[in-house]
Every structure is written in structure tokens, then in C-alpha cells.
Design a protein around this motif. Structure first.
Motif, PDB file in Angstrom:
ATOM      1  N   LEU A 159     -18.782  22.343 -13.076  1.00  0.00           N
ATOM      2  CA  LEU A 159     -17.696  21.408 -12.767  1.00  0.00           C
ATOM      3  C   LEU A 159     -17.072  20.851 -14.037  1.00  0.00           C
ATOM      4  O   LEU A 159     -15.844  20.717 -14.120  1.00  0.00           O
ATOM      5  CB  LEU A 159     -18.197  20.272 -11.875  1.00  0.00           C
ATOM      6  N   SER A 160     -17.899  20.526 -15.035  1.00  0.00           N
ATOM      7  CA  SER A 160     -17.360  20.047 -16.313  1.00  0.00           C
ATOM      8  C   SER A 160     -16.436  21.088 -16.928  1.00  0.00           C
ATOM      9  O   SER A 160     -15.352  20.769 -17.418  1.00  0.00           O
ATOM     10  CB  SER A 160     -18.490  19.723 -17.294  1.00  0.00           C
ATOM     11  N   TYR A 161     -16.876  22.331 -16.898  1.00  0.00           N
ATOM     12  CA  TYR A 161     -16.086  23.418 -17.479  1.00  0.00           C
ATOM     13  C   TYR A 161     -14.726  23.552 -16.786  1.00  0.00           C
ATOM     14  O   TYR A 161     -13.683  23.551 -17.446  1.00  0.00           O
ATOM     15  CB  TYR A 161     -16.877  24.724 -17.384  1.00  0.00           C
ATOM     16  N   VAL A 162     -14.719  23.639 -15.467  1.00  0.00           N
ATOM     17  CA  VAL A 162     -13.446  23.877 -14.779  1.00  0.00           C
ATOM     18  C   VAL A 162     -12.595  22.616 -14.621  1.00  0.00           C
ATOM     19  O   VAL A 162     -11.368  22.706 -14.627  1.00  0.00           O
ATOM     20  CB  VAL A 162     -13.622  24.588 -13.409  1.00  0.00           C
ATOM     21  N   LEU A 163     -13.207  21.449 -14.500  1.00  0.00           N
ATOM     22  CA  LEU A 163     -12.420  20.230 -14.307  1.00  0.00           C
ATOM     23  C   LEU A 163     -11.987  19.579 -15.620  1.00  0.00           C
ATOM     24  O   LEU A 163     -11.063  18.759 -15.621  1.00  0.00           O
ATOM     25  CB  LEU A 163     -13.199  19.220 -13.458  1.00  0.00           C
ATOM     26  N   ARG A 164     -12.636  19.934 -16.725  1.00  0.00           N
ATOM     27  CA  ARG A 164     -12.252  19.384 -18.025  1.00  0.00           C
ATOM     28  C   ARG A 164     -11.463  20.372 -18.872  1.00  0.00           C
ATOM     29  O   ARG A 164     -10.543  19.997 -19.580  1.00  0.00           O
ATOM     30  CB  ARG A 164     -13.491  18.985 -18.823  1.00  0.00           C
ATOM     31  N   HIS A 165     -11.876  21.646 -18.841  1.00  0.00           N
ATOM     32  CA  HIS A 165     -11.382  22.571 -19.858  1.00  0.00           C
ATOM     33  C   HIS A 165     -10.634  23.798 -19.349  1.00  0.00           C
ATOM     34  O   HIS A 165      -9.588  24.135 -19.871  1.00  0.00           O
ATOM     35  CB  HIS A 165     -12.553  23.037 -20.734  1.00  0.00           C
ATOM     36  N   GLU A 166     -11.171  24.487 -18.366  1.00  0.00           N
ATOM     37  CA  GLU A 166     -10.615  25.787 -17.967  1.00  0.00           C
ATOM     38  C   GLU A 166     -10.438  25.921 -16.456  1.00  0.00           C
ATOM     39  O   GLU A 166     -11.048  26.784 -15.824  1.00  0.00           O
ATOM     40  CB  GLU A 166     -11.521  26.919 -18.478  1.00  0.00           C
ATOM     41  N   PRO A 167      -9.590  25.102 -15.846  1.00  0.00           N
ATOM     42  CA  PRO A 167      -9.400  25.232 -14.400  1.00  0.00           C
ATOM     43  C   PRO A 167      -8.856  26.621 -14.011  1.00  0.00           C
ATOM     44  O   PRO A 167      -9.197  27.151 -12.957  1.00  0.00           O
ATOM     45  CB  PRO A 167      -8.407  24.124 -14.060  1.00  0.00           C
ATOM     46  N   GLN A 168      -8.059  27.196 -14.893  1.00  0.00           N
ATOM     47  CA  GLN A 168      -7.466  28.507 -14.607  1.00  0.00           C
ATOM     48  C   GLN A 168      -8.519  29.614 -14.537  1.00  0.00           C
ATOM     49  O   GLN A 168      -8.262  30.666 -13.967  1.00  0.00           O
ATOM     50  CB  GLN A 168      -6.373  28.861 -15.629  1.00  0.00           C
ATOM     51  N   ALA A 169      -9.709  29.367 -15.050  1.00  0.00           N
ATOM     52  CA  ALA A 169     -10.774  30.376 -15.002  1.00  0.00           C
ATOM     53  C   ALA A 169     -11.131  30.736 -13.561  1.00  0.00           C
ATOM     54  O   ALA A 169     -11.603  31.843 -13.302  1.00  0.00           O
ATOM     55  CB  ALA A 169     -12.022  29.887 -15.746  1.00  0.00           C
ATOM     56  N   ILE A 170     -10.901  29.804 -12.632  1.00  0.00           N
ATOM     57  CA  ILE A 170     -11.161  30.100 -11.213  1.00  0.00           C
ATOM     58  C   ILE A 170      -9.897  29.923 -10.378  1.00  0.00           C
ATOM     59  O   ILE A 170      -9.966  29.769  -9.155  1.00  0.00           O
ATOM     60  CB  ILE A 170     -12.327  29.244 -10.651  1.00  0.00           C
ATOM     61  N   GLY A 171      -8.737  29.913 -11.038  1.00  0.00           N
ATOM     62  CA  GLY A 171      -7.475  29.784 -10.320  1.00  0.00           C
ATOM     63  C   GLY A 171      -7.234  28.396  -9.754  1.00  0.00           C
ATOM     64  O   GLY A 171      -6.527  28.233  -8.770  1.00  0.00           O
ATOM     65  N   LEU A 172      -7.802  27.381 -10.390  1.00  0.00           N
ATOM     66  CA  LEU A 172      -7.694  26.003  -9.912  1.00  0.00           C
ATOM     67  C   LEU A 172      -6.535  25.298 -10.610  1.00  0.00           C
ATOM     68  O   LEU A 172      -6.303  25.490 -11.801  1.00  0.00           O
ATOM     69  CB  LEU A 172      -9.009  25.269 -10.212  1.00  0.00           C
ATOM     70  N   ASN A 173      -5.821  24.475  -9.870  1.00  0.00           N
ATOM     71  CA  ASN A 173      -4.746  23.670 -10.439  1.00  0.00           C
ATOM     72  C   ASN A 173      -5.168  22.212 -10.463  1.00  0.00           C
ATOM     73  O   ASN A 173      -5.668  21.694  -9.464  1.00  0.00           O
ATOM     74  CB  ASN A 173      -3.462  23.805  -9.611  1.00  0.00           C
ATOM     75  N   LEU A 174      -4.959  21.564 -11.616  1.00  0.00           N
ATOM     76  CA  LEU A 174      -5.221  20.136 -11.758  1.00  0.00           C
ATOM     77  C   LEU A 174      -3.884  19.420 -11.880  1.00  0.00           C
ATOM     78  O   LEU A 174      -2.977  19.917 -12.548  1.00  0.00           O
ATOM     79  CB  LEU A 174      -6.040  19.852 -13.019  1.00  0.00           C
ATOM     80  N   ASP A 175      -3.765  18.243 -11.255  1.00  0.00           N
ATOM     81  CA  ASP A 175      -2.541  17.476 -11.460  1.00  0.00           C
ATOM     82  C   ASP A 175      -2.649  16.716 -12.788  1.00  0.00           C
ATOM     83  O   ASP A 175      -3.657  16.830 -13.504  1.00  0.00           O
ATOM     84  CB  ASP A 175      -2.233  16.569 -10.268  1.00  0.00           C
ATOM     85  N   SER A 176      -1.625  15.951 -13.130  1.00  0.00           N
ATOM     86  CA  SER A 176      -1.605  15.278 -14.433  1.00  0.00           C
ATOM     87  C   SER A 176      -2.725  14.257 -14.602  1.00  0.00           C
ATOM     88  O   SER A 176      -3.084  13.903 -15.718  1.00  0.00           O
ATOM     89  CB  SER A 176      -0.251  14.607 -14.665  1.00  0.00           C
ATOM     90  N   GLU A 177      -3.299  13.799 -13.492  1.00  0.00           N
ATOM     91  CA  GLU A 177      -4.421  12.859 -13.550  1.00  0.00           C
ATOM     92  C   GLU A 177      -5.773  13.567 -13.444  1.00  0.00           C
ATOM     93  O   GLU A 177      -6.805  12.922 -13.316  1.00  0.00           O
ATOM     94  CB  GLU A 177      -4.288  11.803 -12.449  1.00  0.00           C
ATOM     95  N   GLY A 178      -5.740  14.909 -13.462  1.00  0.00           N
ATOM     96  CA  GLY A 178      -6.974  15.686 -13.450  1.00  0.00           C
ATOM     97  C   GLY A 178      -7.547  15.978 -12.074  1.00  0.00           C
ATOM     98  O   GLY A 178      -8.619  16.569 -11.965  1.00  0.00           O
ATOM     99  N   TRP A 179      -6.863  15.589 -11.017  1.00  0.00           N
ATOM    100  CA  TRP A 179      -7.366  15.798  -9.665  1.00  0.00           C
ATOM    101  C   TRP A 179      -7.205  17.251  -9.236  1.00  0.00           C
ATOM    102  O   TRP A 179      -6.178  17.876  -9.501  1.00  0.00           O
ATOM    103  CB  TRP A 179      -6.642  14.921  -8.649  1.00  0.00           C
ATOM    104  N   ALA A 180      -8.229  17.767  -8.561  1.00  0.00           N
ATOM    105  CA  ALA A 180      -8.202  19.106  -7.973  1.00  0.00           C
ATOM    106  C   ALA A 180      -8.572  18.997  -6.498  1.00  0.00           C
ATOM    107  O   ALA A 180      -9.373  18.144  -6.111  1.00  0.00           O
ATOM    108  CB  ALA A 180      -9.195  20.015  -8.685  1.00  0.00           C
ATOM    109  N   ASP A 181      -8.007  19.864  -5.703  1.00  0.00           N
ATOM    110  CA  ASP A 181      -8.334  19.938  -4.288  1.00  0.00           C
ATOM    111  C   ASP A 181      -9.749  20.494  -4.147  1.00  0.00           C
ATOM    112  O   ASP A 181     -10.077  21.542  -4.712  1.00  0.00           O
ATOM    113  CB  ASP A 181      -7.319  20.849  -3.594  1.00  0.00           C
ATOM    114  N   VAL A 182     -10.617  19.793  -3.423  1.00  0.00           N
ATOM    115  CA  VAL A 182     -12.021  20.202  -3.261  1.00  0.00           C
ATOM    116  C   VAL A 182     -12.114  21.579  -2.603  1.00  0.00           C
ATOM    117  O   VAL A 182     -12.903  22.426  -3.044  1.00  0.00           O
ATOM    118  CB  VAL A 182     -12.835  19.146  -2.469  1.00  0.00           C
ATOM    119  N   GLU A 183     -11.317  21.817  -1.575  1.00  0.00           N
ATOM    120  CA  GLU A 183     -11.363  23.124  -0.901  1.00  0.00           C
ATOM    121  C   GLU A 183     -10.945  24.252  -1.849  1.00  0.00           C
ATOM    122  O   GLU A 183     -11.526  25.334  -1.824  1.00  0.00           O
ATOM    123  CB  GLU A 183     -10.495  23.118   0.365  1.00  0.00           C
TER     124      GLU A 183
END
Length: 186
Positions: A13-37
């Protein structure tokens, strides 16, 4: 839930939510929020099995409170430590205590003597309010050393400080003149 599993998921979670969300095709908004699903689906494509219960267990069991789940339970974010350019958390400016501490390893002291503390790939330098936490952080990188920061003096000279939801203090950098030079290691 065993501790090893929780630690492994926390690191992921640290890896994808802090550094590399694109590694799993995840999009973060400007405040760092990601959709759990979307996080669960992206993790599955990466061969990792996550579910909401496991995610909630990691969030609630983290002694450092690295993550936050939205009030509606639909979004998750790391509360600080981002290097992703798409994230720009809006922390509230706050007056720091007189001193804050930074845990590092002795092998970084020469560089710190030359350039102070810099954020590197992260958005901020991370500081703690107590020495024990700083020691724990420093141990992750080698033989620990704790640097004492003249935080209030920095603030009075115009440097901005913020405090993340988990209590970690944040600032853009710490010039060498604000490092406690009475410390035998500096």
C-alpha cells in the motif's frame, strides 16, 4: 491475521499509494485518495489478493497511522510520504514545537553536513516530535543517529511546517544552520 501478512500489505500500500500508483493502474486524486475497489482490482491484476477487511486491518493496526480511509469507506490514501507528482496534499500550516527530530543513518551524515535535510523524491522532509520515533526511523536505514532540529527558530525565520494526520511533522527542507551542532555526530 498474521503480522507478516499485514506488514507485506502495508509495504505494498505504501508503494502504490505514495510512489507508484500507475504500477497497478491506480489513479490518485490531488489529495492522494484512491478508490478502494480500484485498488483491490489493480492489486489482483498484480497477483495480490486484497479485500476490504484486509485493507481495514492494515489501516487500523498501523502504529504509524500511515493510511486513512474516507468516512464513507470508499477511498483510501497514504497520509504523507508521497513522491507521486499527481498528489499535492493540502496540509494546514502549523507552528512547530521548539525542537523536532529526524532519524537517519550515520552513513548519511556527510551529505547532511553539506546540504542539510532535503526531501529528495518525497514532497517533504519528515520530522518527529520525539526521539524514540526518530531512532526507530533511523534504524531502518542502518546505524541510527538522531538529528535535533531548531524547528521553532526555522518557523520564526519564515519556514513553513505542517503536521500530517498521523502526527508526522513536514517541511520542505532543513538548512544546516538549524541542525543542532551540539550533536556529537554533526
Amino acid at each position: 491475521m498474521n503480522t507478516k501478512t499485514l506488514n507485506e500489505v502495508s509495504k505494498f500500500l505504501s508503494y502504490v499509494l505514495r510512489h507508484e500508483p500507475q504500477a497497478i493502474g491506480l489513479n490518485l486524486d490531488s489529495e492522494g485518495w484512491a478508490d478502494v475497489e480500484s485498488l483491490i482490482a489493480g492489486a489482483a491484476k498484480d497477483g495480490r489478493i486484497l479485500d476490504i477487511g484486509l485493507i481495514q486491518a492494515v489501516v487500523s493496526s498501523s502504529d504509524k497511522k500511515r493510511f486513512s480511509i474516507s468516512d464513507d469507506g470508499l477511498r483510501i490514501r497514504a497520509v504523507q510520504g508521497h513522491s507521486s507528482a499527481s498528489v499535492s496534499l493540502q496540509h494546514v500550516k502549523k507552528e512547530p514545537p521548539e525542537f523536532l527530530y529526524h532519524g537517519t543513518a550515520t552513513r548519511f551524515l556527510e551529505s547532511i553536513r553539506q546540504q542539510g535535510l532535503i526531501a529528495g523524491s518525497r514532497h517533504h522532509v519528515h520530522l518527529s516530535q520525539d526521539i524514540t520515533t526518530a531512532i526507530t526511523v533511523g534504524q531502518r536505514y542502518g546505524k541510527p543517529v538522531v538529528l535535533k532540529i531548531e524547528a521553532l527558530r526555522m518557523h520564526l525565520e519564515g519556514f513553513e511546517f505542517f503536521q500530517a494526520e498521523n502526527g508526522v511533522w513536514l517541511t520542505a527542507c532543513v538548512a544546516t544552520r538549524f541542525l543542532n551542532h551540539n550533536n556529537d555526530d554533526l
